[in-house]
Design a protein around this motif. Structure first.
Motif, PDB file in Angstrom:
ATOM      1  N   ARG A 100       0.973  -1.381  -0.028  1.00 18.31           N
ATOM      2  CA  ARG A 100      -0.135   0.144  -0.522  1.00 18.31           C
ATOM      3  C   ARG A 100       1.045   1.077  -0.554  1.00 18.31           C
ATOM      4  NH1 ARG A 100      -4.440  -0.376   4.421  1.00 18.31           N
ATOM      5  NH2 ARG A 100      -5.143  -2.050   2.906  1.00 18.31           N
ATOM      6  N   ILE A 101       1.889   1.312   0.492  1.00 24.32           N
ATOM      7  CA  ILE A 101       2.609   2.457   0.988  1.00 24.32           C
ATOM      8  C   ILE A 101       3.448   2.832  -0.566  1.00 24.32           C
ATOM      9  CG2 ILE A 101       5.284   3.680   1.758  1.00 24.32           C
ATOM     10  CD1 ILE A 101       4.399   1.942   4.095  1.00 24.32           C
ATOM     11  N   ARG A 102       3.817   1.425  -0.724  1.00 25.76           N
ATOM     12  CA  ARG A 102       4.861   1.812  -2.326  1.00 25.76           C
ATOM     13  C   ARG A 102       3.401   1.632  -3.346  1.00 25.76           C
ATOM     14  NH1 ARG A 102       8.335  -2.689  -5.457  1.00 25.76           N
ATOM     15  NH2 ARG A 102       7.743  -2.178  -7.175  1.00 25.76           N
ATOM     16  N   ALA A 103       2.297   1.445  -3.455  1.00 23.17           N
ATOM     17  CA  ALA A 103       1.221   1.981  -4.332  1.00 23.17           C
ATOM     18  C   ALA A 103       1.659   3.602  -4.289  1.00 23.17           C
ATOM     19  CB  ALA A 103       0.119   1.535  -4.147  1.00 23.17           C
ATOM     20  N   ALA A 104       1.213   4.015  -3.156  1.00 26.39           N
ATOM     21  CA  ALA A 104       0.683   5.053  -2.897  1.00 26.39           C
ATOM     22  C   ALA A 104       2.036   6.264  -3.503  1.00 26.39           C
ATOM     23  CB  ALA A 104       0.619   5.699  -1.274  1.00 26.39           C
ATOM     24  N   LEU A 105       3.460   5.821  -2.292  1.00 28.06           N
ATOM     25  CA  LEU A 105       4.657   6.668  -3.131  1.00 28.06           C
ATOM     26  C   LEU A 105       4.561   6.763  -4.831  1.00 28.06           C
ATOM     27  CD1 LEU A 105       7.186   5.303  -1.470  1.00 28.06           C
ATOM     28  CD2 LEU A 105       6.388   7.575  -0.876  1.00 28.06           C
ATOM     29  N   LEU A 106       4.345   5.672  -5.105  1.00 34.72           N
ATOM     30  CA  LEU A 106       3.524   5.581  -6.760  1.00 34.72           C
ATOM     31  C   LEU A 106       3.036   6.931  -7.241  1.00 34.72           C
ATOM     32  CD1 LEU A 106       4.598   1.637  -8.062  1.00 34.72           C
ATOM     33  CD2 LEU A 106       6.123   3.536  -8.056  1.00 34.72           C
ATOM     34  N   ARG A 157       1.599   9.270  -6.086  1.00 35.57           N
ATOM     35  CA  ARG A 157       2.311  10.570  -5.467  1.00 35.57           C
ATOM     36  C   ARG A 157       3.489  11.369  -6.681  1.00 35.57           C
ATOM     37  NH1 ARG A 157       4.635  12.248   0.092  1.00 35.57           N
ATOM     38  NH2 ARG A 157       2.033  11.636   0.844  1.00 35.57           N
ATOM     39  N   ARG A 158       4.385   9.543  -7.337  1.00 29.73           N
ATOM     40  CA  ARG A 158       5.257  10.513  -8.143  1.00 29.73           C
ATOM     41  C   ARG A 158       4.263  10.219  -9.084  1.00 29.73           C
ATOM     42  NH1 ARG A 158       9.996   6.156  -8.715  1.00 29.73           N
ATOM     43  NH2 ARG A 158       9.941   6.364  -6.668  1.00 29.73           N
ATOM     44  N   ALA A 159       3.492   9.640 -10.215  1.00 27.73           N
ATOM     45  CA  ALA A 159       3.107   9.992 -10.819  1.00 27.73           C
ATOM     46  C   ALA A 159       2.370  11.516 -11.347  1.00 27.73           C
ATOM     47  CB  ALA A 159       2.277   8.913 -11.326  1.00 27.73           C
ATOM     48  N   GLY A 160       1.021  11.349 -10.261  1.00 31.32           N
ATOM     49  CA  GLY A 160       0.675  12.502  -9.938  1.00 31.32           C
ATOM     50  C   GLY A 160       1.167  14.112 -10.186  1.00 31.32           C
ATOM     51  N   GLY A 161       2.743  13.695  -9.021  1.00 32.31           N
ATOM     52  CA  GLY A 161       3.649  15.011  -9.351  1.00 32.31           C
ATOM     53  C   GLY A 161       4.066  15.134 -10.878  1.00 32.31           C
ATOM     54  N   GLY A 162       4.229  14.319 -10.709  1.00 30.49           N
ATOM     55  CA  GLY A 162       5.703  13.630 -12.529  1.00 30.49           C
ATOM     56  C   GLY A 162       4.327  13.453 -14.027  1.00 30.49           C
TER      57      GLY A 162
END
Lengths: 332, 287
Positions: free
Chosen positions: A319-325, A327-332
Motif C-alpha cells: 500500500r505504501i509503495r502504491a501510494a508513493l508511486l 504521488r510520483r505519477a501525480g507530481g510528474g
C-alpha cells in the motif's frame, strides 16, 4: 542465490549499519538496538527449525547456554580466543542437539511433545550446570576484563557488539535464503505441510529435520558465545526458559516460514521496541508489564491471525509503495 | 543413611500424591478434549496466590480456603474455556501450543505485576506439627495434603464411573463423534472437563500452600511436573495418574538422598524426555 535475493539484504544492512549513527551513539539506544539485533539473529536462526521445518523448538536457551559456557570456559581457563571459542560453542550446541534430537525424531516426537521435550532440556542443563561446580556452579564466572583487545573481543561500549551481531544477522539471513532455495528447503517445507505425505514421497523426514535442527543449534550456539561476551559473565541462568519462549513467540507472531524472512527481524524490532517502551515508562509501577505485552500479543495474534503478521507487513508495504508511486505519477 | 532414605521416601510418597492431584486436572482436560494446555502450571500458581489472599483477608486457615477456591476456579476454568480454549479445540496443534503459551506468559507476568517477585507463604495454618513413626517424622500438613489428594482422586473416579454426566465425559473422551451422535453436547462436555480440571487445581493449591510458598516463577515447575505425570500415565485413567505421581515422588526422593537436591528437577525432566522417547503412550495407557 539470485541477485534479487541479495538486494533486500544489502538495503537492510545499510539501514541497520547507519542506525547507531542516527541515534548519535547514545549508549542507551545502542544497547537497545544491540538486544534487538540479538533477538533478531536468534529468531532468524529459529526460522530454520520453527518456520521451514515446522517444529516448535523451545531449546534455544540450551544452545545459547552451551555456546556461552564453551566460549567462556575456554577463554577463562585456557586463554583461547573467542574467535575460536564461538564456533566451538556452536559445535558443542549442535552436538547436544544431535544427542537429544536424534532419538526425538527417531521416536517420532511431534508438536506439543517436541515442545515439551525441548523446554525440559533447558531446565535439565540449567540444573546440571548449577551442580557441576568445576565449570558452572551458583556463582557468576566473570570473563577477563581486557577491553579493546581484538584477541579477547571485549569492549566497554555496546557498538562493537552491535556490528558483530549485524554481521551475524546478515550471515543468518543469507543462510535462510540459501536453504529456502535449496533442495533441503523444499523438503523441509513439504515436511512442515504434511509429514506423512512427505515420507510417502520418499523424503527422509528424520534426516532433514535433524539437518535443520543442527544448523539452527550451531548458529544459536555461536550467538550464545557472543551473548556471553556482551553480558561479561557465565551463570546457569543463561539457560533461561524465557529466552526460549521469547524466541518462539517472536517467530510465531512474525509468521516464521509463512512469508518473507524479513518479517522476523521486523517483528522483533517492533515488539521489542514497544515492550522496552512499556518497561521504561510503566515498568516502575507495574513490573513485568513488558512481558505481559508478549503474552497478550501472542494470544491475540494466534487467535485472530494464526499465520502471523508477515502477510500484514506485505500488504502494508504494498500500500505504501502504491501510494508513493501514485504521488510520483501525480507530481510528474 | 537408611533412616534418611526412609524419611525421604515417605516424603516422596506424600508429595507424589499431591503431584498426582495437580496433574489430574491436566489429565482430565487432555483426555477429554485432546488439548495441550501449557498454562496449567500458571493456573496452579495463580490458585496458590488466591489461597494466600483469601486466607489472609478472611483470616481462615489455608486448607479451608479449598472450599472457596475450588468453585471460583471452576468458574475461572469456564471463562478461560470460553475466551481461549473453545476457539482452538480441534484446530492445528501449533495454534493450540502457541495460544496456551501466550496464556502462560500472560498469567505469569500478571502475577508478577500484581504481587511482585517475593515468595508468599500462609500467615497461619491449623495443620501444624508432625507425627513421629519410629525413625520417620511425618508433617501433618503433608499427610493431610496426600490424604485429601487421594480422596479427591477417588471422588473423581466415582464421578466418572457412576454418574450420567461422568459417563458422558468418558464417552466424549473415547470417541467424540460417536458421543455427539448419541446426543451428548460435546462442547458442553469440553467446558465441563476444563472447569472440573481447574476446580481440582483449586483443591490441590490450597493444600500445597499449607507447606510451600508461592512466587510468580513457580508455575513452570508445576506445569512440567504435571506434564511428566500425564505422559507417564498415558490415558490410563485416575489410577494411572496416581501411580505415576507416586513414581515421580519416589524418584525425587531417591535423587535427593543419593545426589544433590538442586539437581532433582534435572533428573525428573531427564526421566520425562526418556519416557517421551521410549514410551510416548505412557506406562499405564490403554490406547
Amino acid at each position: 542465490m539470485r541477485a534479487s535475493d541479495l538486494k533486500p539484504i544489502v538495503a537492510l544492512t545499510a539501514m541497520l549499519a547507519a542506525l547507531p549513527l542516527a541515534v548519535r551513539m547514545n549508549n542507551y539506544y545502542v544497547l537497545l538496538l544491540t538486544w534487538i539485533l540479538y533477538y533478531s539473529t536468534l529468531v532468524t536462526a529459529w526460522n530454520v527449525i520453527g518456520g521451514l521445518a515446522g517444529q516448535l523448538d523451545l531449546a534455544a536457551a540450551s544452545y545459547i547456554g552451551l555456546g556461552a559456557y564453551t566460549m567462556g570456559t575456554l577463554l577463562t581457563r585456557l586463554d583461547v580466543t573467542p574467535w575460536v571459542g564461538i564456533p566451538l560453542g556452536g559445535l558443542v550446541a549442535a552436538g547436544f542437539a544431535a544427542l537429544v534430537g536424534y532419538p526425538t525424531f527417531r521416536f517420532g516426537l511431534k508438536e506439543a511433545w517436541y515442545a515439551l521435550a525441548t523446554i525440559s532440556s533447558v531446565v535439565v542443563l540449567q540444573k546440571l550446570f548449577l551442580v557441576w561446580e568445576e565449570i558452572g556452579g551458583p556463582e557468576e564466572r566473570y570473563l577477563p576484563a581486557r577491553y579493546g583487545e581484538l584477541y579477547y573481543l571485549r569492549f566497554r561500549g555496546y557498538a562493537p557488539y552491535y556490528y558483530i551481531l549485524l554481521a551475524v544477522l546478515v550471515m543468518v539471513l543469507l543462510l535462510n535464503v540459501k536453504i529456502r532455495r535449496s533442495k533441503t528447503g523444499y523438503y523441509l517445507l513439504a515436511i512442515r505441510e504434511n509429514e506423512e505425505a512427505a515420507e510417502i514421497l520418499g523424503i527422509d523426514v528424520r534426516k532433514y529435520k535433524l539437518r535443520a535442527l543442527l544448523i539452527y543449534a550451531f548458529v544459536t550456539g555461536c550467538i550464545g558465545g557472543i551473548f556471553a561476551l556482551i553480558s561479561g559473565y557465565l551463570h546457569p541462568h543463561h539457560f533461561d526458559t524465557w529466552t526460549s519462549l521469547q524466541v518462539a513467540i517472536l517467530g510465531i507472531v512474525g509468521g516464521a516460514g509463512v512469508g518473507s524472512i524479513y518479517s522476523l527481524p521486523a517483528t522483533t524490532f517492533i515488539i521489542y521496541s514497544i515492550s522496552e517502551l512499556l518497561r521504561s515508562t510503566l515498568g516502575g509501577w507495574i513490573p513485568g508489564i513488558h512481558l505481559i505485552f508478549y503474552g497478550v500479543i501472542l494470544t491475540v495474534v494466534v487467535l485472530l491471525k494464526p499465520e502471523g503478521l508477515s502477510e500484514t507487513y506485505e500488504r502494508l508495504y504494498g500500500r505504501i509503495r502504491a501510494a508513493l508511486l501514485r504521488r510520483r505519477a501525480g507530481g510528474g | 543413611m537408611l533412616e534418611l532414605l526412609l524419611q525421604n521416601l515417605v516424603n516422596g510418597i506424600l508429595m507424589g500424591c499431591v503431584y498426582a492431584l495437580v496433574a489430574l486436572g491436566l489429565a482430565l482436560q487432555f483426555g477429554v478434549m485432546d488439548i495441550i494446555n501449557f498454562a496449567h502450571g500458571e493456573f496452579v500458581m495463580i490458585a496458590m496466590y488466591l489461597v494466600f489472599w483469601i486466607s489472609l483477608y478472611l483470616a481462615i486457615p489455608g486448607s479451608l480456603t479449598s472450599l472457596i477456591v475450588a468453585p471460583i476456579y471452576f468458574v475461572f476454568g469456564l471463562v478461560i474455556y470460553k475466551l481461549v480454549i473453545d476457539r482452538i479445540v480441534g484446530t492445528y496443534p501449533l495454534a493450540q501450543i502457541a495460544a496456551t503459551i501466550g496464556l502462560m506468559v500472560l498469567l505469569r507476568n500478571l502475577a508478577l505485576a500484581a504481587w511482585r517477585a517475593q515468595p508468599r507463604g500462609l500467615q497461619y495454618e491449623v495443620l501444624r506439627g508432625s507425627v513421629t513413626l519410629g525413625p520417620v517424622v511425618v508433617p501433618i500438613s503433608r499427610l493431610t495434603a496426600a490424604l485429601v489428594s487421594v480422596g479427591t482422586m477417588l471422588a473423581l473416579r466415582w464421578f466418572l464411573t457412576h454418574t450420567r454426566l461422568g459417563l458422558a465425559l468418558r464417552a466424549t473422551s473415547d470417541d467424540m463423534q460417536a458421543a455427539s451422535l448419541l446426543g451428548i453436547n460435546v462442547r458442553r462436555m469440553f467446558a465441563l472437563a476444563f472447569g472440573l480440571g481447574c476446580a481440582i487445581i483449586g483443591i490441590a493449591a490450597a493444600f500445597i500452600m499449607t507447606f510451600q510458598q508461592v512466587n510468580p516463577e513457580s508455575g513452570l515447575t508445576w506445569g512440567l511436573i504435571s506434564w511428566i505425570i500425564v505422559v507417564m500415565a498415558g490415558l490410563g485413567g485416575v489410577s494411572g495418574v496416581l501411580l505415576s505421581g507416586l513414581i515421580l515422588g519416589m524418584v525425587e526422593a531417591l535423587e535427593i538422598t543419593f545426589w544433590d537436591p538442586r539437581a532433582s528437577l534435572a533428573v525428573m525432566y531427564s526421566l520425562f524426555i526418556l519416557i517421551l522417547w521410549v514410551k510416548p503412550r505412557g506406562l499405564f495407557g490403554r490406547r
